[in-house]
Design a protein around this motif. Structure first.
Motif, short mmCIF file in Angstrom:
data_model
loop_
_atom_site.label_atom_id
_atom_site.label_comp_id
_atom_site.label_asym_id
_atom_site.label_seq_id
_atom_site.Cartn_x
_atom_site.Cartn_y
_atom_site.Cartn_z
N LYS A 34 50.58 74.19 -0.30
CA LYS A 34 49.27 74.53 0.25
C LYS A 34 49.16 74.19 1.73
O LYS A 34 48.06 74.28 2.30
CB LYS A 34 48.18 73.78 -0.53
CG LYS A 34 48.18 74.10 -2.02
CD LYS A 34 47.16 73.26 -2.77
CE LYS A 34 47.59 71.81 -2.87
NZ LYS A 34 46.67 71.02 -3.73
N THR A 35 50.27 73.82 2.35
CA THR A 35 50.26 73.40 3.75
C THR A 35 51.40 74.06 4.52
O THR A 35 52.42 74.42 3.95
CB THR A 35 50.40 71.88 3.87
OG1 THR A 35 51.45 71.44 3.00
CG2 THR A 35 49.11 71.16 3.50
N SER A 36 51.21 74.18 5.81
CA SER A 36 52.24 74.73 6.69
C SER A 36 53.13 73.61 7.20
O SER A 36 52.77 72.43 7.13
CB SER A 36 51.57 75.43 7.87
OG SER A 36 51.00 74.47 8.75
N LEU A 70 53.94 68.08 9.68
CA LEU A 70 54.36 67.23 10.80
C LEU A 70 53.18 66.42 11.33
O LEU A 70 53.33 65.23 11.67
CB LEU A 70 54.98 68.08 11.91
CG LEU A 70 56.33 68.73 11.61
CD1 LEU A 70 56.83 69.49 12.82
CD2 LEU A 70 57.36 67.69 11.18
N VAL A 71 52.02 67.04 11.41
CA VAL A 71 50.83 66.32 11.86
C VAL A 71 50.47 65.23 10.85
O VAL A 71 50.09 64.11 11.22
CB VAL A 71 49.65 67.28 12.07
CG1 VAL A 71 48.36 66.51 12.35
CG2 VAL A 71 49.96 68.23 13.22
N MET A 72 50.61 65.55 9.58
CA MET A 72 50.35 64.56 8.54
C MET A 72 51.28 63.36 8.70
O MET A 72 50.84 62.20 8.62
CB MET A 72 50.54 65.20 7.16
CG MET A 72 50.35 64.27 5.98
SD MET A 72 50.43 65.20 4.42
CE MET A 72 50.74 63.87 3.27
N ALA A 73 52.57 63.61 8.92
CA ALA A 73 53.53 62.52 9.13
C ALA A 73 53.21 61.75 10.40
O ALA A 73 53.30 60.51 10.44
CB ALA A 73 54.94 63.08 9.19
N LEU A 74 52.82 62.47 11.44
CA LEU A 74 52.48 61.85 12.73
C LEU A 74 51.34 60.85 12.56
O LEU A 74 51.34 59.78 13.20
CB LEU A 74 52.09 62.94 13.72
CG LEU A 74 51.70 62.49 15.14
CD1 LEU A 74 52.90 61.88 15.85
CD2 LEU A 74 51.13 63.66 15.92
N ALA A 114 41.82 66.18 9.89
CA ALA A 114 42.63 66.64 11.02
C ALA A 114 43.45 67.87 10.64
O ALA A 114 43.63 68.79 11.46
CB ALA A 114 43.55 65.52 11.50
N LEU A 115 43.92 67.93 9.40
CA LEU A 115 44.75 69.05 8.96
C LEU A 115 43.95 70.33 8.77
O LEU A 115 44.54 71.41 8.61
CB LEU A 115 45.47 68.70 7.65
CG LEU A 115 46.45 67.53 7.69
CD1 LEU A 115 47.23 67.43 6.39
CD2 LEU A 115 47.43 67.66 8.86
N LYS A 116 42.64 70.24 8.77
CA LYS A 116 41.80 71.44 8.62
C LYS A 116 41.58 72.17 9.94
O LYS A 116 40.95 73.22 9.97
CB LYS A 116 40.45 71.04 8.02
CG LYS A 116 40.54 70.49 6.60
CD LYS A 116 39.19 70.24 5.98
CE LYS A 116 38.54 71.54 5.53
NZ LYS A 116 37.32 71.30 4.73
N LEU A 117 42.14 71.63 11.02
CA LEU A 117 42.00 72.32 12.30
C LEU A 117 42.61 73.72 12.21
O LEU A 117 43.71 73.89 11.67
CB LEU A 117 42.69 71.52 13.41
CG LEU A 117 42.04 70.17 13.78
CD1 LEU A 117 42.94 69.40 14.75
CD2 LEU A 117 40.67 70.41 14.39
#
Length: 471
Positions: free
Chosen positions: A141-143, A148-152, A429-432
């Motif tokens: 469900k994610t790109s 990468l942003v999640m890991a960051l 943040a991931l919803k941007l």
């Protein structure tokens, strides 16, 4: 390809930006530790005393778990094999680099530098395992940009939590039940809570497996199963503690595997085995023994913990995962709450019981090495007596068993709280809109982000039974 999900600009810009930042940080703040620095070697140095030969075997084993075990396990979906393995590869590589810097600052920083050795890489791989477990909650469900942003964002939260818990609460957590499994689970659940997709509650037409994808996923299970004793024992004290950690992990995994086969057959209406159970529930014992893995709990208790963890994981997968999705908007795609949350809580409870029951009659004077914070404080006459028996024993905090147990409980709640809050904030943040979020229609589909081979279309989609795996 819709422009809103094109990686042509988003992924290269993010990757190149982070590589420039990492390069600058490595150049300015990272140097070799004493074991890797030629300046500290001389004609009296024995090369075989180098920490490489102590740490590298564990590093290599965990490396296989991260890149091969997790990678194959995440490739269980019929139309999402490329994404499962490749996004795991990308995310893991990025996370390890970032964790070397973040953990290095909190744990290996002195004289203005992060001192780098193989032990840093090993610790970074544990941080990577945290991110990959959390990744399981949002699989499909994610790109890659979102991952990468999640890991960051997750790595700094984990590094700070790990540092604070170890420095101020000073707990026993050899197998990472608190700081790895519980943190990863509740961070991932926080993220998926924010990224809730109502249309996926009843399954998705592409959320299916195939004969080949199930075999590949089972290969991942086998790699994780074989190397899990290294994962649990890597950071324990060398000697009898590490020996027990290997024994307990293997026994726990063995008993959970046997139990998984039995439960799978009993609960299948046709009396057959279900691949999802074999791929995931068999691993529960490795988590359940984690908190007490280096303690004198006895092989029988390790066996019982494997059975308990497997049963909880199996029941969670069967009943709790759909309940959380319907009632609490938590779509735990890979059921991480079952394999890492429920079993992690059982493991922590067992660890607290083992701490309360620990005494010198069972452990001898080495109890104050295993439970270092229970050792007498500096100036206590008993410390001098113990140092006669165990040369090099360091002063502790003089905690009682009950006091240590209270700190363990505090660590559990503080870790879960930090992880959940961090996960929720990361989810927002991931919803941007600039992060290439897949639409519901293109979830679980390699074609959205990959040039797929010509036979991809022939794989087809004929039925849509919901398939939720437990990482």
């Amino acid at each position: 390809m819709n422009n809103s999900t094109s990686l042509r600009v988003r992924l290269p810009v993010l990757v190149l930006l982070m590589e420039v930042v990492f390069l600058g940080l490595f150049a300015g703040f990272v140097t070799y530790d004493d074991n890797a620095n030629a300046k500290f070697q001389n004609n009296e140095t024995n090369p075989m005393d180098n920490s490489l030969y102590r740490d590298y075997p564990f590093f290599a084993d965990v490396q296989v778990m991260i890149f091969v075990g997790f990678g194959c396990l995440l490739a269980f979906l019929r139309l999402y094999g490329f994404s499962g393995m490749v996004f795991n590869f990308l995310t893991a590589t990025f996370t390890i680099q970032w964790a070397i810097l973040m953990q290095g600052y909190f744990q290996f920083y002195s004289d203005g530098k992060i001192h780098l050795g193989v032990i840093n890489l090993l610790n970074a791989e544990f941080a990577c395992a945290v991110v990959l477990i959390s990744f399981g909650a949002v699989l499909g469900k994610t790109s890659p940009v979102q991952l990468l942003v999640m890991a960051l964002l997750e790595v700094p939260v984990f590094a700070v939590t790990e540092w604070a818990v170890l420095k101020y609460l000073k707990i026993n957590d050899a197998g990472g039940s608190i700081l790895i499994h519980l943190f990863a689970c509740y961070f991932g659940l926080g993220v998926t809570f924010v990224l809730y997709r109502p249309s996926l509650n009843d399954g998705h037409v592409k959320e299916i497996t195939s004969y080949q994808s199930d075999i590949l996923s089972l290969m991942g299970t086998l790699f994780l199963w074989v190397f899990w004793p290294s994962f649990n024992s890597a950071l324990t004290l060398k000697g009898d503690d590490q020996h027990r950690a290997v024994l307990h992990t293997f026994i726990g995994l063995s008993s959970s595997t046997m139990t998984a086969f039995a439960l799978s057959a009993v609960f299948n209406k046709r009396g057959k085995l279900t691949m999802a159970d074999i791929q995931n529930v068999t691993l529960a014992g490795g988590v359940t023994v984690g908190a007490s893995v280096d303690m004198m709990i006895s092989p029988a208790v390790a066996y019982a913990l494997g059975i308990m963890g497997c049963t909880a994981c199996f029941m969670g997968y069967r009943y709790l995962t759909p309940f959380l999705a319907r009632r609490f908007r938590i779509q735990d795609q890979c059921g991480i709450h079952n394999l890492h949350g429920l079993t992690g809580l059982i493991s922590c409870t067992a660890g607290i019981c083992a701490i309360l029951m620990a005494n010198e009659e069972t452990y001898g004077p080495s109890m104050y090495q295993i439970f270092a914070h229970r050792a007498p404080m500096e100036g206590d006459p008993k410390l001098l007596e113990l140092q006669q028996l165990i040369p090099g024993l360091r002063p502790g905090l003089g905690r009682t068993a009950k006091e240590q147990a209270v700190y363990q409980v505090a660590a559990i709640f503080s870790t879960i709280g930090a992880a959940a809050v961090g996960g929720v904030l990361t989810g927002f943040a991931l919803k941007l809109p600039c992060l290439a979020t897949p639409s519901d229609e293109f979830c679980f589909d390699d074609e959205l982000f990959f040039d797929v081979p010509s036979d991809f279309a022939s794989m087809g989609v004929h039925k849509a039974p919901p398939s939720i795996k437990d990482i």
